[in-house]
Motif scaffolding. Structure first.
Motif, short mmCIF file in Angstrom:
data_model
loop_
_atom_site.label_atom_id
_atom_site.label_comp_id
_atom_site.label_asym_id
_atom_site.label_seq_id
_atom_site.Cartn_x
_atom_site.Cartn_y
_atom_site.Cartn_z
N THR A 230 0.84 -1.19 0.00
CA THR A 230 0.00 0.00 0.00
C THR A 230 0.88 1.25 0.00
OG1 THR A 230 -0.13 0.09 2.43
CG2 THR A 230 -1.80 -1.23 1.27
N ALA A 231 0.26 2.36 -0.37
CA ALA A 231 1.03 3.61 -0.43
C ALA A 231 0.15 4.80 -0.06
CB ALA A 231 1.62 3.82 -1.83
N SER A 232 0.75 5.80 0.58
CA SER A 232 0.04 7.04 0.91
C SER A 232 0.99 8.21 0.71
CB SER A 232 -0.48 7.02 2.35
OG SER A 232 0.59 6.93 3.28
N PHE A 233 0.42 9.38 0.46
CA PHE A 233 1.19 10.59 0.20
C PHE A 233 0.51 11.75 0.92
CE2 PHE A 233 2.68 14.33 -1.96
CZ PHE A 233 3.91 14.02 -2.53
N GLU A 234 1.18 12.35 1.90
CA GLU A 234 0.65 13.50 2.62
C GLU A 234 1.51 14.72 2.32
OE1 GLU A 234 -0.55 12.74 6.87
OE2 GLU A 234 0.61 10.91 6.52
N LYS A 235 0.88 15.89 2.41
CA LYS A 235 1.63 17.13 2.17
C LYS A 235 1.16 18.21 3.14
CE LYS A 235 -0.16 16.88 -2.00
NZ LYS A 235 -0.47 17.12 -3.43
N ARG A 236 2.04 19.12 3.47
CA ARG A 236 1.72 20.24 4.34
C ARG A 236 2.24 21.53 3.70
NH1 ARG A 236 1.20 18.40 9.77
NH2 ARG A 236 -0.05 16.48 9.63
N VAL A 237 1.46 22.58 3.82
CA VAL A 237 1.88 23.89 3.28
C VAL A 237 2.46 24.73 4.41
CG1 VAL A 237 0.15 23.79 1.46
CG2 VAL A 237 -0.39 24.95 3.63
N THR A 238 3.31 25.67 4.04
CA THR A 238 3.88 26.58 5.02
C THR A 238 2.96 27.76 5.26
OG1 THR A 238 5.77 28.02 5.53
CG2 THR A 238 5.20 27.76 3.21
N GLU A 239 2.92 28.24 6.49
CA GLU A 239 2.09 29.39 6.85
C GLU A 239 2.85 30.70 6.71
OE1 GLU A 239 0.63 28.65 10.76
OE2 GLU A 239 -0.62 26.94 10.16
N LYS A 240 4.13 30.62 6.37
CA LYS A 240 4.94 31.83 6.20
C LYS A 240 5.91 31.62 5.05
CE LYS A 240 8.33 30.15 9.58
NZ LYS A 240 9.01 30.39 10.86
N ASP A 241 6.45 32.71 4.52
CA ASP A 241 7.46 32.60 3.48
C ASP A 241 8.72 31.95 4.05
OD1 ASP A 241 5.66 33.90 1.91
OD2 ASP A 241 6.82 35.75 1.69
N ILE A 242 9.35 31.07 3.24
CA ILE A 242 10.56 30.38 3.67
C ILE A 242 11.68 30.67 2.67
CG2 ILE A 242 11.63 28.15 4.16
CD1 ILE A 242 8.87 27.01 4.66
N GLU A 243 12.82 31.09 3.16
CA GLU A 243 13.98 31.30 2.31
C GLU A 243 14.71 29.96 2.14
OE1 GLU A 243 18.04 34.05 1.95
OE2 GLU A 243 16.60 34.37 3.59
N VAL A 244 14.91 29.55 0.89
CA VAL A 244 15.58 28.28 0.60
C VAL A 244 16.72 28.52 -0.38
CG1 VAL A 244 13.51 26.90 1.07
CG2 VAL A 244 13.92 27.77 -1.25
N GLY A 245 17.40 27.44 -0.77
CA GLY A 245 18.60 27.56 -1.58
C GLY A 245 18.40 28.23 -2.92
N ILE A 249 9.99 30.16 -0.86
CA ILE A 249 8.73 29.43 -0.94
C ILE A 249 7.69 30.27 -0.21
CG2 ILE A 249 7.44 27.37 -0.23
CD1 ILE A 249 9.96 25.76 -0.42
N GLN A 250 6.69 30.69 -0.94
CA GLN A 250 5.69 31.58 -0.36
C GLN A 250 4.70 30.83 0.52
OE1 GLN A 250 3.97 33.51 -3.78
NE2 GLN A 250 5.64 34.99 -3.94
N ALA A 251 4.13 31.56 1.46
CA ALA A 251 3.11 30.99 2.34
C ALA A 251 1.98 30.39 1.49
CB ALA A 251 2.56 32.07 3.27
N GLY A 252 1.48 29.24 1.93
CA GLY A 252 0.42 28.57 1.20
C GLY A 252 0.91 27.52 0.21
N LYS A 253 2.23 27.42 0.05
CA LYS A 253 2.80 26.43 -0.87
C LYS A 253 3.30 25.21 -0.07
CE LYS A 253 2.34 28.87 -4.68
NZ LYS A 253 3.53 29.35 -5.41
N VAL A 254 3.38 24.08 -0.73
CA VAL A 254 3.80 22.84 -0.07
C VAL A 254 5.26 22.96 0.37
CG1 VAL A 254 4.24 20.38 -0.40
CG2 VAL A 254 2.16 21.41 -1.32
#
Length: 378
Positions: A230-245, A249-254
């Motif tokens: 069996t397989a499952s896929f969960e995702k969560r969005v950020t509530e704030k902007d995140i600085e990445v490499g 990543i803007q708020a509301g994005k995975v």
């Protein structure tokens, strides 16, 4: 001194570049050729391969001519062509496998998961084709990597300490916030996309195609037949902007995903492979956590209860996570080359080889300084 094995590298991406660097200075092998994919890395043709991941040339010029590679008569080929579409990537690498094998040239690669443990491959005609070609050329092929590959090997090692097992879970917990290329994360996992975006690994059949292989590998080693996967896929969005490499990543994005693939034995989850990946450590705090930016964790519930945490990269240098992970992948195949060249013809796996420990591991590599940053090879 034993004659050095002649090695060629097919590909110029991160794993290929690191493999090129790590061959330098070894007493058991030498790099004699490097091939670049004309469409994706044609600009590298004519340049020195040593500069892909180090600060000085190695004396091997990159070519896009296949015949030049074959004329070198190598003992082994490292096939690491990286194409974002996994189906196309498997096809291109598979074509190269057969070109080398029929010429009697051994092959190592991290690219096609089904060859890590052939009995788990749903396309046994493909396995038979590769195997027949290898036997025709009297050559061997070995496919392995970090995960799938090393992770289930680690799980099997931990199981040697067990009496009974209720559940054995292998988790990859990586923070990918230092990754330099956005597309590397969005296509597979859906990072930096709206929640409704369907990532490549989201459909259950794609997860099972990839991680069903290590699950079946462990099940067979323990002597059990899986009832289903069996397989499952969960995702969560950020509530704030995140600085990445690569930017923001803007708020509301995975910004966090959890993939869970389970092998069912006796009606319950018995062998589990998880990927819990984040772009920030404060997202999805209810999911399993580690204070490291990169960790492979094996948990065995049973008699006794066991937990093995294998950390990737130094805690104080999180920017090295991506690089060190690529080095792990490269060395799973580079270190195997002498053993594969000595193996019987056909497809070989971890069950056929001894521990593939490195040769001349205590040599000094100071003259070949790695770049320590993994960026797309354009």
């Amino acid at each position: 001194m034993t004659k050095k094995l002649k090695v060629v590298v097919i590909g110029t991406g991160n794993v290929a570049a690191i493999a090129i660097r790590c061959i330098q200075g070894r007493e058991d092998m030498e790099l004699v050729g490097v091939w670049a994919h004309r469409e994706t890395a044609g600009h590298l043709v004519g340049t020195d391969a040593g500069l892909l991941d180090a600060d000085q040339p190695c004396g091997v010029t990159i070519t896009d001519n296949e015949e030049e590679i074959f004329e070198l008569k190598p003992d082994c080929a490292i096939c690491v062509i990286n194409i974002r579409n996994p189906v196309v990537c498997d096809q291109v690498n598979g074509e190269w496998y057969k070109k080398f094998l029929k010429r009697g040239i051994n092959v190592v690669s991290p690219s096609v998961a089904n060859l890590i443990y052939p009995p788990a491959c749903p396309d046994q005609e493909y396995i038979a084709d590769i195997s027949q070609t290898a036997h025709y050329g009297n050559a061997s092929i070995y496919v392995n990597g970090q995960e799938p590959g090393f992770a289930e090997h680690l799980a099997m090692l931990a199981a040697t300490c067990s009496n009974t097992i209720k559940t054995i879970t292998t988790s990859e917990m990586f923070n990918y916030s230092t990754t330099q290329e956005r597309e590397e994360l969005t296509y597979a996992y859906g990072f930096d996309e709206p929640a409704e975006y369907v990532a490549a690994l989201e459909p259950p059949e794609f997860q099972i195609a990839c991680w069903g292989v290590p699950i079946r590998n462990v099940a067979d080693k323990l002597g059990y037949k899986l009832e289903k996967i069996t397989a499952s896929f969960e995702k969560r969005v950020t509530e704030k902007d995140i600085e990445v490499g690569y930017g923001i990543i803007q708020a509301g994005k995975v910004a966090a995903v959890r993939l869970r693939t389970c092998g069912i034995v006796n009606g319950r989850e018995a062998i589990v492979v998880e990927h819990i990946n984040r772009m920030s450590q404060d997202i999805a705090p209810d999911w399993p956590m580690t204070d490291r930016v990169g960790q492979i964790r094996v948990v065995i519930e049973g008699d006794p209860n066991l937990q093995l945490d294998f950390n990737v990269g130094l805690k104080e240098n999180p920017e090295e996570l991506s690089y060190d992970g690529y080095v792990m992948t490269a060395m799973r195949i580079v270190n195997a080359i002498p053993y594969v060249c000595e193996a019987a013809a056909g497809i070989v796996t971890i069950h056929d080889l001894p521990l593939t420990t490195p040769s001349t591991a205590f040599r000094s590599d100071a003259v070949f300084v790695p770049h320590k940053v993994c960026k797309p090879k354009k």
